[in-house]
Design a protein around this motif. Structure first.
Motif, PDB file in Angstrom:
ATOM      1  N   ALA A   1       0.828  -1.206   0.000  1.00  0.00           N
ATOM      2  CA  ALA A   1       0.000   0.000   0.000  1.00  0.00           C
ATOM      3  C   ALA A   1       0.864   1.258   0.000  1.00  0.00           C
ATOM      4  N   ALA A   2       1.981   1.233   0.754  1.00  0.00           N
ATOM      5  CA  ALA A   2       2.869   2.398   0.799  1.00  0.00           C
ATOM      6  C   ALA A   2       3.426   2.715  -0.584  1.00  0.00           C
ATOM      7  N   LYS A   3       3.787   1.690  -1.332  1.00  0.00           N
ATOM      8  CA  LYS A   3       4.318   1.910  -2.676  1.00  0.00           C
ATOM      9  C   LYS A   3       3.257   2.497  -3.604  1.00  0.00           C
ATOM     10  N   LEU A   4       2.030   2.005  -3.477  1.00  0.00           N
ATOM     11  CA  LEU A   4       0.946   2.549  -4.296  1.00  0.00           C
ATOM     12  C   LEU A   4       0.738   4.035  -3.999  1.00  0.00           C
ATOM     13  N   ILE A   5       0.798   4.392  -2.722  1.00  0.00           N
ATOM     14  CA  ILE A   5       0.597   5.785  -2.323  1.00  0.00           C
ATOM     15  C   ILE A   5       1.707   6.672  -2.867  1.00  0.00           C
ATOM     16  N   MET A   6       2.945   6.223  -2.744  1.00  0.00           N
ATOM     17  CA  MET A   6       4.071   7.057  -3.182  1.00  0.00           C
ATOM     18  C   MET A   6       4.122   7.203  -4.697  1.00  0.00           C
ATOM     19  N   GLN A   7       3.585   6.220  -5.410  1.00  0.00           N
ATOM     20  CA  GLN A   7       3.507   6.340  -6.862  1.00  0.00           C
ATOM     21  C   GLN A   7       2.570   7.463  -7.289  1.00  0.00           C
ATOM     22  N   ARG A   8       1.611   7.821  -6.429  1.00  0.00           N
ATOM     23  CA  ARG A   8       0.624   8.838  -6.765  1.00  0.00           C
ATOM     24  C   ARG A   8       1.097  10.251  -6.459  1.00  0.00           C
ATOM     25  N   GLN A   9       2.197  10.400  -5.717  1.00  0.00           N
ATOM     26  CA  GLN A   9       2.624  11.728  -5.281  1.00  0.00           C
ATOM     27  C   GLN A   9       3.366  12.458  -6.398  1.00  0.00           C
ATOM     28  N   GLN A  10       3.162  13.759  -6.442  1.00  0.00           N
ATOM     29  CA  GLN A  10       3.783  14.610  -7.455  1.00  0.00           C
ATOM     30  C   GLN A  10       5.082  15.245  -6.965  1.00  0.00           C
ATOM     31  N   ARG A  11       5.507  14.929  -5.755  1.00  0.00           N
ATOM     32  CA  ARG A  11       6.751  15.469  -5.210  1.00  0.00           C
ATOM     33  C   ARG A  11       7.400  14.390  -4.349  1.00  0.00           C
ATOM     34  N   SER A  12       8.653  14.578  -4.026  1.00  0.00           N
ATOM     35  CA  SER A  12       9.319  13.641  -3.124  1.00  0.00           C
ATOM     36  C   SER A  12       8.713  13.798  -1.725  1.00  0.00           C
ATOM     37  N   VAL A  13       8.564  12.706  -1.028  1.00  0.00           N
ATOM     38  CA  VAL A  13       7.911  12.740   0.276  1.00  0.00           C
ATOM     39  C   VAL A  13       8.860  12.206   1.344  1.00  0.00           C
ATOM     40  N   ARG A  14       8.634  12.667   2.564  1.00  0.00           N
ATOM     41  CA  ARG A  14       9.406  12.180   3.701  1.00  0.00           C
ATOM     42  C   ARG A  14       8.654  11.017   4.334  1.00  0.00           C
ATOM     43  N   THR A  15       9.353   9.948   4.669  1.00  0.00           N
ATOM     44  CA  THR A  15       8.708   8.780   5.249  1.00  0.00           C
ATOM     45  C   THR A  15       9.471   8.308   6.479  1.00  0.00           C
ATOM     46  N   ALA A  16       8.816   7.491   7.294  1.00  0.00           N
ATOM     47  CA  ALA A  16       9.452   6.863   8.454  1.00  0.00           C
ATOM     48  C   ALA A  16       8.880   5.466   8.612  1.00  0.00           C
ATOM     49  N   ARG A  17       9.752   4.514   8.895  1.00  0.00           N
ATOM     50  CA  ARG A  17       9.329   3.153   9.218  1.00  0.00           C
ATOM     51  C   ARG A  17       9.733   2.892  10.668  1.00  0.00           C
ATOM     52  N   PRO A  18       8.907   3.287  11.617  1.00  0.00           N
ATOM     53  CA  PRO A  18       9.326   3.270  13.024  1.00  0.00           C
ATOM     54  C   PRO A  18       9.408   1.884  13.644  1.00  0.00           C
ATOM     55  N   PHE A  19       8.639   0.928  13.139  1.00  0.00           N
ATOM     56  CA  PHE A  19       8.650  -0.399  13.746  1.00  0.00           C
ATOM     57  C   PHE A  19       8.144  -1.430  12.740  1.00  0.00           C
ATOM     58  N   VAL A  20       8.320  -2.696  13.095  1.00  0.00           N
ATOM     59  CA  VAL A  20       7.832  -3.799  12.269  1.00  0.00           C
ATOM     60  C   VAL A  20       7.072  -4.763  13.179  1.00  0.00           C
ATOM     61  N   THR A  21       6.263  -5.631  12.573  1.00  0.00           N
ATOM     62  CA  THR A  21       5.564  -6.657  13.340  1.00  0.00           C
ATOM     63  C   THR A  21       5.235  -7.825  12.427  1.00  0.00           C
ATOM     64  N   PRO A  22       5.467  -9.053  12.873  1.00  0.00           N
ATOM     65  CA  PRO A  22       5.148 -10.209  12.042  1.00  0.00           C
ATOM     66  C   PRO A  22       3.643 -10.447  11.945  1.00  0.00           C
ATOM     67  N   LEU A  23       3.244 -11.041  10.840  1.00  0.00           N
ATOM     68  CA  LEU A  23       1.871 -11.502  10.664  1.00  0.00           C
ATOM     69  C   LEU A  23       1.770 -12.873  11.329  1.00  0.00           C
ATOM     70  N   VAL A  24       0.711 -13.094  12.104  1.00  0.00           N
ATOM     71  CA  VAL A  24       0.566 -14.339  12.862  1.00  0.00           C
ATOM     72  C   VAL A  24      -0.876 -14.815  12.812  1.00  0.00           C
ATOM     73  N   LEU A  25      -1.094 -16.029  13.290  1.00  0.00           N
ATOM     74  CA  LEU A  25      -2.446 -16.582  13.403  1.00  0.00           C
ATOM     75  C   LEU A  25      -2.754 -16.782  14.879  1.00  0.00           C
ATOM     76  N   GLY A  26      -3.810 -16.124  15.349  1.00  0.00           N
ATOM     77  CA  GLY A  26      -4.231 -16.279  16.729  1.00  0.00           C
ATOM     78  C   GLY A  26      -5.199 -17.444  16.843  1.00  0.00           C
ATOM     79  N   THR A  27      -4.949 -18.343  17.812  1.00  0.00           N
ATOM     80  CA  THR A  27      -5.851 -19.477  18.008  1.00  0.00           C
ATOM     81  C   THR A  27      -5.978 -19.757  19.503  1.00  0.00           C
ATOM     82  N   PHE A  28      -6.532 -20.921  19.832  1.00  0.00           N
ATOM     83  CA  PHE A  28      -6.772 -21.297  21.220  1.00  0.00           C
ATOM     84  C   PHE A  28      -6.086 -22.643  21.480  1.00  0.00           C
TER      85      PHE A  28
END
Length: 428
Positions: free
Chosen positions: A115-142
């Motif tokens: 989604a971030a790449k799609l958004i930046m492709q639409r911008q008409q100027r260079s933009v400032r970005t930050a990637r402050p953290f990451v998190t894995p995708l997981v499956l919650g169960t019981f």
């Protein structure tokens, strides 16, 4: 008796006293409250907030996906106010942010890179970005479901310190998908042997909407990677496959994979954070045996549970899929006000610390890795620390075009609202 020998008598004297000075009386409740008021004033002075009501607060408007829960956190809001910033959140799924108008927004915060790449492709100027953290995708169960998968040879428990019950399992996605493709039911893989209940429902993962949610789109990437023999669809190898080699007359390898993965998930019309709300609710097990969530949501839940009840929530457990996918939320500035927030997210140590307390793996540029400080925080609060799976295969995502085609096919998504780009240009 002679006159001069008579005793003399003095005139009586009238003495007056000054009226007592009337003491000013203060109501007792005012006297009692005075120390509290002084203590409050001292606290404001120490914290640097004594003049906050007189300072100008800048409101930053942002469209945000599931990671908006970071900016909704009261402590994060307090830390931002110290810098004169308030964030007004417009909640939307990551893909919705990427395809709809951004008019009037200062920042956007999609939950993943596609989604971030799609958004930046639409911008008409260079933009400032930050990637402050990451998190894995997981499956919650019981726990009963995890034990059932363990007995079926599909999941492997991680060792808990002290030999207690584990909170985490590693999940072999290839074997797990074989259960789903074989239309296996929970009772069909002996769920009743690990529980005092039965469940004749199919083994499936409940996801949020692929048309809106980064989590669902990322999970689709894992499915596509596994179904395409551990290769992202749309690669050079796919383009040289003979026509129909994906299992039919179709000559489009991406569409072949999309057809394969569509039956593998149980789609729901909700956002990723709402999916987590269902999983952590009292009725979570009745809603879905397995749900797609983010690791940080589970870890925060466990820390909160430990604080409130003095123990971990041993009923809920995580399945770490292998191959795995790590989501990288990206804060994207759309103007000067947004630049202030992105800069702050990269430089402020207190905001990084709070991200750790909310379960995120924070990026550090020094000797500390992304996970070390999070692990230390979990140990401090007596929550089991997850351990890396020996199989570190990462599911490569398809390129943007291929992923969009898979998402649109699987979710039967409505046309993207890209017609608003002209409106966006005037605000950039």
């Amino acid at each position: 008796m002679p006159e001069d020998s008579r005793p003399s008598t003095e005139e009586p004297r009238l003495t007056t006293s000054r009226p007592a000075r009337r003491r000013t009386r203060h109501p007792r409740h005012i006297i009692a409250a005075t120390p509290l008021a002084l203590a409050g004033l001292l606290a404001l002075l120490v914290s640097g907030n004594s003049l906050r009501p007189f300072e100008r607060i800048t409101t930053i408007d942002g469209k945000m996906a599931s990671k908006s829960d970071y900016f909704k956190d009261p402590e994060v809001q307090r830390l931002l106010l110290k810098h004169g910033i308030r964030v007004d959140i417009h909640r939307l799924g990551s893909r919705g942010i990427a395809t709809q108008s951004l008019r009037g927004m200062d920042v956007v915060f999609p939950s993943g890179q596609p989604a971030a790449k799609l958004i930046m492709q639409r911008q008409q100027r260079s933009v400032r970005t930050a990637r402050p953290f990451v998190t894995p995708l997981v499956l919650g169960t019981f726990r009963d479901y995890a034990k059932t998968l363990e007995a079926a040879g599909v999941a492997r428990p991680q060792r808990a310190a002290g030999g207690g019950e584990t909170l985490y399992y590693d999940l072999d996605m290839k074997k797990f998908l074989n259960l789903i493709e074989g239309r296996k039911t929970w009772n069909g893989i002996d769920f009743a042997e690990h529980s005092n209940r039965s469940n004749a429902g199919r083994v499936l993962v409940r996801t949020s909407s692929v048309c809106e949610s980064n989590a669902a789109g990322t999970y689709l990437s894992i499915l596509a990677f596994v179904e395409n023999d551990n290769q992202a669809p749309g690669t050079e190898r796919d383009r040289h496959k003979p026509a129909g080699s994906g299992g039919g007359a179709a000559s489009d390898p991406v569409l072949d994979v999309a057809q394969q993965v569509k039956p593998l998930i149980n789609l729901q019309g909700m956002a990723a954070d709402e999916q987590a709300d269902s999983y952590f609710s009292d009725e979570g097990e009745s809603i879905a045996p397995v749900s797609l969530i983010y690791e940080h949501q589970f870890l925060k839940h466990q820390v909160d549970h430990q604080k409130k009840r003095g123990k971990q929530d041993s009923r809920r457990v995580l399945l770490y899929p292998s191959p795995h996918a790590l989501t990288e939320p990206e804060l994207i500035s759309l103007g000067e006000q947004g630049d202030r927030l992105t800069e702050l997210m990269e430089s402020d140590a207190a905001l990084r610390r709070r991200a750790i307390e909310l379960g995120f793996r924070v990026r550090f540029s020094g000797e500390d890795g992304t996970s070390e400080q999070l692990n230390a925080y979990l140990r401090e609060h007596e929550v089991q620390v997850p351990t890396p799976n020996p199989d570190q295969t990462k599911a490569d995502a398809p390129d943007l075009d291929a992923l969009e085609r898979i998402i649109n096919y699987v979710g039967s998504c409505p046309p993207a609202g890209q017609g608003d780009d002209e409106d966006d240009e005037g605000d950039e």
